[in-house]
Design a protein around this motif. Structure first.
Motif, short mmCIF file in Angstrom:
data_model
loop_
_atom_site.label_atom_id
_atom_site.label_comp_id
_atom_site.label_asym_id
_atom_site.label_seq_id
_atom_site.Cartn_x
_atom_site.Cartn_y
_atom_site.Cartn_z
N ARG B 149 0.83 -1.20 0.00
CA ARG B 149 0.00 0.00 0.00
C ARG B 149 0.87 1.26 0.00
NH1 ARG B 149 -5.05 2.26 0.94
NH2 ARG B 149 -4.96 3.98 2.42
N ASP B 152 2.09 1.77 -3.46
CA ASP B 152 0.99 2.24 -4.32
C ASP B 152 0.76 3.73 -4.12
OD1 ASP B 152 -1.00 -0.78 -3.88
OD2 ASP B 152 0.64 -0.28 -5.27
N MET B 153 0.91 4.19 -2.87
CA MET B 153 0.66 5.60 -2.56
C MET B 153 1.86 6.48 -2.92
SD MET B 153 -1.46 5.92 0.95
CE MET B 153 -0.55 4.87 2.04
N ARG B 154 2.95 5.84 -3.38
CA ARG B 154 4.18 6.57 -3.72
C ARG B 154 4.71 7.34 -2.51
NH1 ARG B 154 2.37 3.96 -7.45
NH2 ARG B 154 2.60 4.43 -9.68
N PRO B 157 8.82 9.34 -2.61
CA PRO B 157 9.25 8.88 -3.94
C PRO B 157 10.61 9.41 -4.38
CG PRO B 157 7.68 10.64 -4.18
CD PRO B 157 7.82 10.41 -2.71
N VAL B 158 11.13 10.47 -3.70
CA VAL B 158 12.36 11.09 -4.17
C VAL B 158 13.59 10.38 -3.63
CG1 VAL B 158 13.63 13.24 -4.30
CG2 VAL B 158 11.15 13.28 -4.21
#
Lengths: 76, 173
Positions: B149, B152-154, B157-158
């Motif tokens: 999950r 999926d929610m990222r 992300p960096v």
């Protein structure tokens, strides 16, 4: 039994004259090291991430994964 | 038999008077725990405050008194033994004697470890008899679903977790 008279004055001044330049230099070195090992790579990582970032594509991937409550995946 | 109590009483009076006189000397001469008179100047052996409020021996014998008189003259006339005797009159311990290392640290460390060990036993008992049941969210299956999950929610992300996942191939980078 006749020792030379020990230093009675200026002890703090002597200590400061020795330690303050060292402390100042080490602080500056620490700051520069942090800048080039942490902040510059981090700025670069963010710049690279957003250079080719497609927000809509990411949104659709997230939607298909089913994490949103306002929009359900296209199948449902 | 009638005369004995008066003799004993006389002895008690004498003993109490001598106890009152001996308190400045601070020797443990009587049966009660010695109480230090804090209103009088005290003697101490300390490295950080080296000069106490009073000399170590304040009641001097006659030979010591005459030595003190000699001290008032030129010190070159004092022999080495006399100088050392004068020092020992003023101080109980020399600096090297004060700074002598002891084995106290072994007792301290031993005590620390004993109490740490005992605390460990208490914590163990507590874990068995006090703690509630482990939440179901710690099960491996739940943790896998949680991680999926997050990806999926990222999340992050960096530089964080989602940046380590390859979304095209569906595996870690």
């Amino acid at each position: 039994m006749s020792l030379p008279k020990p230093l009675m004055r200026g002890l703090l001044g002597k200590r400061l004259r020795f330690h303050l330049p060292i402390a100042f230099t080490l602080s500056v070195v620490a700051a520069i090291a942090f800048k080039y090992t942490v902040t510059e790579p981090r700025k670069k990582a963010y710049a690279d991430f957003y250079k080719h970032y497609d927000a809509v594509k990411e949104f659709n991937s997230m939607r298909e994964a089913g994490v949103f409550e306002s929009v359900r995946p296209t199948g449902e | 038999m009638l005369r004995l109590p008066s003799v004993r009483l006389g002895g008690l009076v004498v003993r109490r008077a001598s106890a009152a006189l001996s308190s400045p000397v601070r020797m443990a001469s009587h049966e009660v725990s010695q109480t230090v008179d804090m209103s009088q100047p005290m003697y101490w052996d300390r490295v950080d405050t080296p000069l106490p409020d009073r000399r170590y021996k304040d009641i001097l014998t006659d030979s010591e008194k005459s030595l003190k008189q000699k001290e008032k003259g030129p010190w070159a006339q004092l022999s080495k033994e006399e100088k050392i005797a004068l020092y020992r009159m003023s101080f109980l311990q020399t600096f090297p004697e004060m700074k002598q290392r002891s084995d106290e640290w072994k007792t301290v460390m031993g005590g620390i470890f004993i109490f740490l060990g005992f605390t460990g036993l208490l914590v163990w008992w507590q874990r068995i008899h006090v703690y509630p049941q482990r939440p179901h969210t710690f099960d491996p299956e739940w943790q896998e679903k949680q991680l999926q999950r997050m990806l999926d929610m990222r999340i992050s992300p960096v530089e964080g977790i989602s940046s380590k996942w390859d979304y095209e191939k569906g595996q870690w980078k």
